[in-house]
Design a protein around this motif. Structure first.
Motif, PDB file in Angstrom:
ATOM      1  N   GLN A 123       0.818  -1.121   0.026  1.00  0.00           N
ATOM      2  CA  GLN A 123      -0.027   0.070   0.011  1.00  0.00           C
ATOM      3  C   GLN A 123       0.939   1.444  -0.083  1.00  0.00           C
ATOM      4  OE1 GLN A 123      -3.941  -0.156   0.211  1.00  0.00           O
ATOM      5  NE2 GLN A 123      -2.825  -1.274  -1.151  1.00  0.00           N
ATOM      6  N   MET A 124       1.956   1.260  -0.793  1.00  0.00           N
ATOM      7  CA  MET A 124       2.898   2.343  -0.744  1.00  0.00           C
ATOM      8  C   MET A 124       2.488   2.943  -2.178  1.00  0.00           C
ATOM      9  SD  MET A 124       5.994   0.319   0.531  1.00  0.00           S
ATOM     10  CE  MET A 124       7.454   1.632   0.437  1.00  0.00           C
ATOM     11  N   ASP A 125       3.270   4.104  -2.543  1.00  0.00           N
ATOM     12  CA  ASP A 125       2.914   5.079  -3.829  1.00  0.00           C
ATOM     13  C   ASP A 125       4.376   4.828  -4.404  1.00  0.00           C
ATOM     14  OD1 ASP A 125       2.476   6.713  -5.892  1.00  0.00           O
ATOM     15  OD2 ASP A 125       2.242   8.500  -4.542  1.00  0.00           O
ATOM     16  N   PRO A 126       4.294   4.189  -5.642  1.00  0.00           N
ATOM     17  CA  PRO A 126       5.405   3.858  -6.365  1.00  0.00           C
ATOM     18  C   PRO A 126       5.990   5.231  -6.838  1.00  0.00           C
ATOM     19  CG  PRO A 126       3.859   2.142  -7.024  1.00  0.00           C
ATOM     20  CD  PRO A 126       2.899   3.079  -6.214  1.00  0.00           C
ATOM     21  N   VAL A 127       5.002   6.131  -7.391  1.00  0.00           N
ATOM     22  CA  VAL A 127       5.779   7.452  -7.639  1.00  0.00           C
ATOM     23  C   VAL A 127       6.233   8.150  -6.676  1.00  0.00           C
ATOM     24  CG1 VAL A 127       4.939   9.750  -8.659  1.00  0.00           C
ATOM     25  CG2 VAL A 127       3.998   7.897  -9.588  1.00  0.00           C
ATOM     26  N   CYS A 180       7.757   6.871  -4.106  1.00  0.00           N
ATOM     27  CA  CYS A 180       9.156   6.040  -3.906  1.00  0.00           C
ATOM     28  C   CYS A 180      10.299   6.336  -4.894  1.00  0.00           C
ATOM     29  CB  CYS A 180       8.687   4.567  -3.866  1.00  0.00           C
ATOM     30  SG  CYS A 180       8.058   3.926  -2.373  1.00  0.00           S
ATOM     31  N   ILE A 181       9.843   6.563  -6.207  1.00  0.00           N
ATOM     32  CA  ILE A 181      10.608   6.725  -7.289  1.00  0.00           C
ATOM     33  C   ILE A 181      11.441   8.249  -7.041  1.00  0.00           C
ATOM     34  CG2 ILE A 181      10.883   7.402  -9.772  1.00  0.00           C
ATOM     35  CD1 ILE A 181       8.340   5.343 -10.397  1.00  0.00           C
ATOM     36  N   SER A 197      18.376   8.697  -8.337  1.00  0.00           N
ATOM     37  CA  SER A 197      19.127   8.229  -8.996  1.00  0.00           C
ATOM     38  C   SER A 197      19.557   6.770  -8.532  1.00  0.00           C
ATOM     39  CB  SER A 197      20.462   8.946  -9.328  1.00  0.00           C
ATOM     40  OG  SER A 197      20.941   9.437  -8.123  1.00  0.00           O
ATOM     41  N   HIS A 198      19.199   6.244  -7.231  1.00  0.00           N
ATOM     42  CA  HIS A 198      19.571   5.085  -6.642  1.00  0.00           C
ATOM     43  C   HIS A 198      18.776   3.907  -7.389  1.00  0.00           C
ATOM     44  CE1 HIS A 198      22.120   6.627  -3.392  1.00  0.00           C
ATOM     45  NE2 HIS A 198      20.797   7.414  -3.184  1.00  0.00           N
ATOM     46  N   ILE A 199      17.817   4.423  -8.228  1.00  0.00           N
ATOM     47  CA  ILE A 199      17.193   3.374  -9.082  1.00  0.00           C
ATOM     48  C   ILE A 199      17.932   2.856 -10.394  1.00  0.00           C
ATOM     49  CG2 ILE A 199      15.245   2.729 -10.475  1.00  0.00           C
ATOM     50  CD1 ILE A 199      13.532   4.775  -8.808  1.00  0.00           C
TER      51      ILE A 199
END
Length: 334
Positions: free
Chosen positions: A207-211, A213-214, A219-221
């Motif tokens: 139930q987290m918000d991917p946007v 989180c991004i 830049s760690h992604i």
């Protein structure tokens, strides 16, 4: 440069690599990621043979090049920190060998999981601390970090030596399963070649918000798995960390494998959530927003479909996911 849209071939392991690549190319994809150890077999990449032979490596890459495709990732999803003798040591070995192979192949991205140690030095099984509101749980976490930090410092150094990035999948049942726990790893390990494999399905599940989180991870992604999750009405009473699973079926024919010698527990009839094909949990408009946010972080990411929707067969699920993902890319102007 731009995103490379591909798929992880684990769901096509009943096919040869050329057959699997033909399926992906037929779905309009131009990249592929193959498994090299951990929980899942690696029929599409015989690691020992590839490390031993430059010719074998050239022949592997030629299978991609001949189809206008890119080998954009090697995956070794396992638990390299497990106290189980069938997991920890062999999975750590697989990870090290995968990093070496990636360096030899010129593949930049290795996908892995942070792993889960036991609760203490005498533990027999991995122990996932879900929510350390109890002080005892914080003591368990401190022990687990004391195991994880030296291991991941070593892996970071190996990845740096081989010019490879290791992308950790923030998967529940691992020490690193949220952006905040990844930030703890950053603070404790101070890596140069460890990043995040962003898989929205595991964030939706929690139930987290991917946007959001991004935007926080930025830049760690370094790599992306495209997979969706539907949160179902059962969540109202089960919660998304639903503990009401049954035992693994006694009948081997009724079991769902999750790896070599690992099987899924019996799923509830009214589950709180399930993994679904892209577009089945969140529509194309939503995925277009995810892609725009990722493009602002790094427009050259590899974005690979990971098909785990049991409602569709493997090819149909990949094709549906590819159709939705490519439609989202067009809508996002990518």
């Amino acid at each position: 440069m731009s995103f490379t849209f591909g798929a992880y071939t684990a769901c096509l392991q009943d096919r040869t690599l050329p057959e699997a690549l033909d399926v992906l190319a037929g779905a309009g994809l131009t990249g592929a990621e193959i498994n090299t150890g951990g929980f899942i077999p690696s029929p599409h990449a015989h690691v020992d043979a590839l490390l031993a032979s430059d010719r074998a490596r050239r022949e592997l890459l030629a299978q991609f090049e001949g189809r206008g495709m890119t080998l954009n990732g090697l995956t070794v999803s396992g638990n390299p920190l497990s106290p189980l003798p069938t997991e920890g040591v062999p999975h750590a070995h697989d990870l090290r060998r995968t990093i070496e192979l990636a360096g030899e192949l010129g593949v930049r991205d290795v996908v892995a999981m942070s792993g889960t140690p036991g609760s203490d030095p005498g533990a027999r099984y991995p122990s996932w601390v879900v929510n350390p509101w109890n002080g005892i749980d914080l003591e368990v976490l401190e022990y687990q970090w004391s195991v994880a930090v030296p291991f991941w410092k070593e892996i970071d150094a190996l990845a740096r030596e081989r010019d490879v990035r290791v992308a950790l999948e923030m998967h529940p049942r691992n020490l690193v399963f949220t952006p905040l726990s990844f930030e703890q790893l950053l603070d404790r390990v101070e890596p140069t070649h460890l990043g995040v494999n962003l898989d929205p399905s595991h964030l939706f599940w929690q139930q987290m918000d991917p946007v959001a989180c991004i935007e926080r991870l930025g830049s760690h992604i370094t790599h992306v798995h495209a997979k969706d999750t539907a949160v179902l009405p059962g969540a109202a009473v089960r919660g998304v960390l639903d503990p009401a699973f049954g035992p693994v079926p006694e009948d081997p024919a009724a079991r769902t494998p999750t790896g070599v010698g690992h099987f899924c527990s019996t799923w509830p009839e009214d589950p709180a959530w399930r993994f679904v094909a892209i577009g089945e949990g969140h529509d194309v408009d939503y995925w277009a927003g995810v892609l725009r946010t990722l493009a602002a972080v790094d427009p050259d990411l590899a974005i690979n479909i990971e098909h785990e929707d049991a409602a569709f067969d493997r090819v149909e699920g990949l094709e549906r996911g590819a159709g939705a993902l490519l439609a989202a890319a067009r809508e996002a102007g990518l």
